[in-house]
Design a protein around this motif. Structure first.
Motif, PDB file in Angstrom:
ATOM      1  N   ASP A 200      -4.566   2.501  -5.307  1.00  0.00           N
ATOM      2  CA  ASP A 200      -3.158   2.248  -5.019  1.00  0.00           C
ATOM      3  C   ASP A 200      -2.496   1.469  -6.155  1.00  0.00           C
ATOM      4  OD1 ASP A 200      -1.735   2.779  -2.294  1.00  0.00           O
ATOM      5  OD2 ASP A 200      -0.877   0.893  -3.009  1.00  0.00           O
TER       6      ASP A 200
ATOM      7  N   ASP B 204      -6.387  -1.969  -2.606  1.00  0.00           N
ATOM      8  CA  ASP B 204      -6.961  -0.672  -2.950  1.00  0.00           C
ATOM      9  C   ASP B 204      -6.649  -0.431  -4.428  1.00  0.00           C
ATOM     10  OD1 ASP B 204      -7.680   1.941  -3.292  1.00  0.00           O
ATOM     11  OD2 ASP B 204      -6.364   2.750  -1.749  1.00  0.00           O
TER      12      ASP B 204
ATOM     13  N   ALA C 220      -1.995   3.644  -9.242  1.00  0.00           N
ATOM     14  CA  ALA C 220      -0.852   4.542  -9.041  1.00  0.00           C
ATOM     15  C   ALA C 220       0.453   3.791  -9.259  1.00  0.00           C
ATOM     16  CB  ALA C 220      -0.896   5.141  -7.636  1.00  0.00           C
ATOM     17  N   GLN C 221       0.552   2.601  -8.712  1.00  0.00           N
ATOM     18  CA  GLN C 221       1.766   1.794  -8.847  1.00  0.00           C
ATOM     19  C   GLN C 221       2.062   1.476 -10.315  1.00  0.00           C
ATOM     20  OE1 GLN C 221       1.728  -2.391  -7.653  1.00  0.00           O
ATOM     21  NE2 GLN C 221       3.551  -2.020  -6.412  1.00  0.00           N
TER      22      GLN C 221
ATOM     23  N   LYS D 127       0.257   4.664  -1.225  1.00  0.00           N
ATOM     24  CA  LYS D 127      -0.189   6.064  -1.302  1.00  0.00           C
ATOM     25  C   LYS D 127       0.476   6.973  -0.249  1.00  0.00           C
ATOM     26  CE  LYS D 127      -4.720   5.388  -1.685  1.00  0.00           C
ATOM     27  NZ  LYS D 127      -6.154   5.689  -1.823  1.00  0.00           N
TER      28      LYS D 127
ATOM     29  N   ASP E 240      -6.161  10.213  -1.344  1.00  0.00           N
ATOM     30  CA  ASP E 240      -5.518   9.462  -0.269  1.00  0.00           C
ATOM     31  C   ASP E 240      -6.468   9.235   0.905  1.00  0.00           C
ATOM     32  OD1 ASP E 240      -5.662  11.999   0.771  1.00  0.00           O
ATOM     33  OD2 ASP E 240      -3.563  12.137   1.353  1.00  0.00           O
TER      34      ASP E 240
ATOM     35  N   LEU F 282       3.875   7.852  -1.557  1.00  0.00           N
ATOM     36  CA  LEU F 282       3.818   8.824  -2.655  1.00  0.00           C
ATOM     37  C   LEU F 282       3.574  10.234  -2.119  1.00  0.00           C
ATOM     38  CD1 LEU F 282       1.770   6.852  -5.352  1.00  0.00           C
ATOM     39  CD2 LEU F 282       4.241   7.068  -5.113  1.00  0.00           C
ATOM     40  N   ARG F 283       2.708  10.342  -1.130  1.00  0.00           N
ATOM     41  CA  ARG F 283       2.466  11.642  -0.501  1.00  0.00           C
ATOM     42  C   ARG F 283       3.771  12.173   0.105  1.00  0.00           C
ATOM     43  NH1 ARG F 283      -1.341  15.851   0.075  1.00  0.00           N
ATOM     44  NH2 ARG F 283      -3.099  14.567   0.723  1.00  0.00           N
TER      45      ARG F 283
ATOM     46  N   VAL G 236      -0.942  12.356  -5.315  1.00  0.00           N
ATOM     47  CA  VAL G 236      -1.884  11.931  -4.271  1.00  0.00           C
ATOM     48  C   VAL G 236      -2.410  13.196  -3.610  1.00  0.00           C
ATOM     49  CG1 VAL G 236      -2.167  10.620  -2.149  1.00  0.00           C
ATOM     50  CG2 VAL G 236      -0.605   9.791  -3.906  1.00  0.00           C
TER      51      VAL G 236
ATOM     52  N   VAL H 184      -4.996  10.597  -7.516  1.00  0.00           N
ATOM     53  CA  VAL H 184      -5.833   9.695  -6.722  1.00  0.00           C
ATOM     54  C   VAL H 184      -6.031  10.274  -5.328  1.00  0.00           C
ATOM     55  CG1 VAL H 184      -5.133   7.608  -7.966  1.00  0.00           C
ATOM     56  CG2 VAL H 184      -3.838   8.314  -5.957  1.00  0.00           C
TER      57      VAL H 184
ATOM     58  N   HIS I  64       0.869  -1.179   0.000  1.00  0.00           N
ATOM     59  CA  HIS I  64       0.000   0.000   0.000  1.00  0.00           C
ATOM     60  C   HIS I  64       0.908   1.231   0.000  1.00  0.00           C
ATOM     61  CE1 HIS I  64      -3.332   2.618   0.711  1.00  0.00           C
ATOM     62  NE2 HIS I  64      -2.960   2.932   1.933  1.00  0.00           N
TER      63      HIS I  64
ATOM     64  N   SER J 179     -10.424   4.408  -0.199  1.00  0.00           N
ATOM     65  CA  SER J 179      -9.936   3.145  -0.757  1.00  0.00           C
ATOM     66  C   SER J 179     -11.076   2.469  -1.502  1.00  0.00           C
ATOM     67  CB  SER J 179      -9.423   2.218   0.352  1.00  0.00           C
ATOM     68  OG  SER J 179      -8.274   2.760   0.963  1.00  0.00           O
TER      69      SER J 179
END
Length: 380
Positions: free
Chosen positions: A325, A322, A328-329, A113, A294, A116-117, A340, A292, A111, A297
Motif C-alpha cells: 500500500d 501494508d 503504491a502511494q 488499495k 490486492d 485504487l481498485r 491493483v 500490486v 490503506h 498484505s
C-alpha cells in the motif's frame, strides 16, 4: 465546476505521517450488521491507540466514529461497501462500490488499495441529453448519476417551421443561426464546467441536434457519435446503462493491456521482482509502473530516505503498514502508474512487480523488434 472522483480522493491517497485509521465495512444491506462491524472497528482502534495516546487524546480521535455508531443514518444512503477514514485533521465516510474485506488498520497513512481498485474500474462520464427545447448535463459513474444542470433553448428554436416559401426559408436560416449560437454557448458552458475535471462526454438526442452541436463542440473527450438517437428524462437510465457497458469494457481492456505489458516485461526479464530492490527504486523516484496484489498484505516499515524495509510477520503497531500500500502511494505521488490486481492476474502470482524509468522505453523497442521478426518470418 466539476471535480473528479480522483481529485476528491486525492487527500486520502496522499495523506502521510501521524496516526491514520482506515476501516472498510462490508455492506450486506443490514444496518444492524454494519453497526456491529463499526463497533468492532472502534474496539480494535482503542486497542491500537492505547500505547500511543492518552485516554483524552484517544477519545477525541475516535469521537467521530462513536458519533457515527450512535447515529448511523448515513449508512442508509450508501448502496455499496463503506470506507471510514480518520486522521488528526479529517474524518470521511465514503461509499466504496468495489469488493472489500472488513478490516481496520491504524498506520502512518491510509490503506488505499481498495480506493485504487475503485478508480481503475469505475470511470466517471458526462452525458449531454438533447431534447427539442432543452439540454441536460449529467455526471455519472458505474453506480451513480446526478443532474448537473439544464438549459432551455431560445423560444424561437422551439417553434416548428415548414419549408415551402420565401418567408419560411428565411425563418429556417434564422433558426440555423440561433441554433449555432445556442450550441456555441453550450460548448462554452461545458468548457467552464470541466476546467478541473475532464470526464468522457457522451451525447444523446435527435440526430439533427447532435450534428448541430458537433459543429461547435470543442471538448477534447467528447464522443461525437450519439449514444442514443432519442433522449428524454424517461430514458436516461437506459442511455446510462449503454454508456456504463461501453466504459466497463474499456476499463477491462485497459487493465488487460497493462497486465499484458507486465507479462511481456516478465518474460523479457525486464521487471523488478524483489520487494527490497523495488522499495529502493520507489524512494529514488525511478518506478514508472507498479502492480500490486490486492489480496495480500506485507506488513512492516519503509525508510522514506533510503528505501530500506523492515518486514514483520503481522501488523505489530500503529506505525506498521501494508508495504504494498505504501509503495503504491509513493509511486502515485511521483506521477507513476499503479495497477491493483488479483494475485492470479499478476505474472507468476507475485505480490508486486515494477517497471523502472527507461525500462518501458526499452520494452517498446523490444516489442517493436519482436513484431518485425514475426512479419519477416511470415512474409520474408
Amino acid at each position: 465546476m466539476l471535480v473528479s472522483k480522483k481529485m476528491t480522493l486525492k487527500p486520502l491517497l496522499e495523506s502521510a505521517n501521524g496516526v491514520h485509521l482506515t476501516a472498510y465495512l462490508v455492506n450486506r444491506g443490514n444496518l444492524v450488521d454494519l453497526k456491529s462491524q463499526l463497533r468492532e472497528t472502534i474496539h480494535q482502534a482503542y486497542e491500537w491507540l492505547d500505547p500511543v495516546m492518552s485516554v483524552e487524546e484517544r477519545n477525541r480521535f475516535l469521537e467521530p466514529l462513536d458519533s457515527l455508531l450512535m447515529d448511523a443514518r448515513i449508512f442508509k444512503q450508501m448502496k455499496g461497501n463503506i470506507g471510514v477514514f480518520r486522521n488528526q485533521d479529517s474524518f470521511r465516510v465514503l461509499n466504496v462500490p468495489v469488493d472489500v474485506e472488513q478490516t481496520c488498520q491504524v498506520a502512518t497513512s491510509f490503506h488505499i488499495k481498495p480506493l485504487l481498485r475503485w478508480l481503475q474500474t469505475d470511470q466517471e462520464f458526462l452525458l449531454l441529453g438533447l431534447e427539442k427545447d432543452a439540454a441536460h448535463l449529467y455526471l455519472g459513474s458505474q453506480d451513480s448519476l446526478k443532474l448537473v444542470d439544464s438549459i432551455l433553448y431560445p423560444d424561437s428554436l422551439k417553434n416548428k417551421y415548414s419549408v415551402g416559401d420565401y418567408s419560411s426559408l428565411k425563418e429556417a436560416r434564422k433558426r440555423k443561426v440561433l441554433e449555432d449560437e445556442t450550441f456555441v454557448w453550450l460548448n462554452e458552458w461545458i468548457s467552464q464546467l470541466t476546467k478541473i475535471s475532464e470526464p468522457k462526454l457522451f451525447l444523446a438526442g435527435e440526430k439533427s441536434l447532435v450534428v448541430s452541436l458537433n459543429r461547435s463542440l470543442k471538448y477534447k473527450k467528447a464522443v461525437k457519435t450519439s449514444v442514443a438517437n432519442l433522449f428524454n428524462k424517461n430514458n436516461v437510465s437506459d442511455v446510462c446503462s449503454t454508456i456504463r457497458r461501453i466504459l466497463k469494457a474499456e476499463s477491462k481492456a485497459e487493465i488487460e493491456k497493462t497486465l499484458m505489458e507486465f507479462r511481456f516485461a516478465e518474460e523479457g526479464n525486464r521487471t523488478r521482482k524483489n520487494i527490497f530492490q523495488i522499495a529502493k527504486a520507489v524512494v529514488q523516484g525511478r518506478v514508472r509502473k507498479l502492480i500490486v496484489s490486492d489480496e495480500l498484505s506485507i506488513f512492516g516499515k519503509i525508510d522514506k530516505k533510503s528505501g530500506g524495509l523492515s518486514i514483520h510477520p503481522f501488523d505489530l503497531d500503529h506505525e506498521d503498514d501494508d508495504i504494498l500500500d505504501d509503495l503504491a502511494q509513493m509511486v502515485l505521488s511521483q506521477g507513476g502508474e499503479v495497477i491493483v490486481a488479483s494475485q492470479n492476474e499478476i505474472p507468476k502470482g507475485r505480490p508486486v512487480l515494477a517497471i523502472l524509468e527507461g525500462d518501458d522505453k526499452e520494452l517498446e523497442k523490444t516489442e517493436a523488434s519482436y513484431r518485425h521478426e514475426v512479419l519477416q518470418e511470415r512474409f520474408g
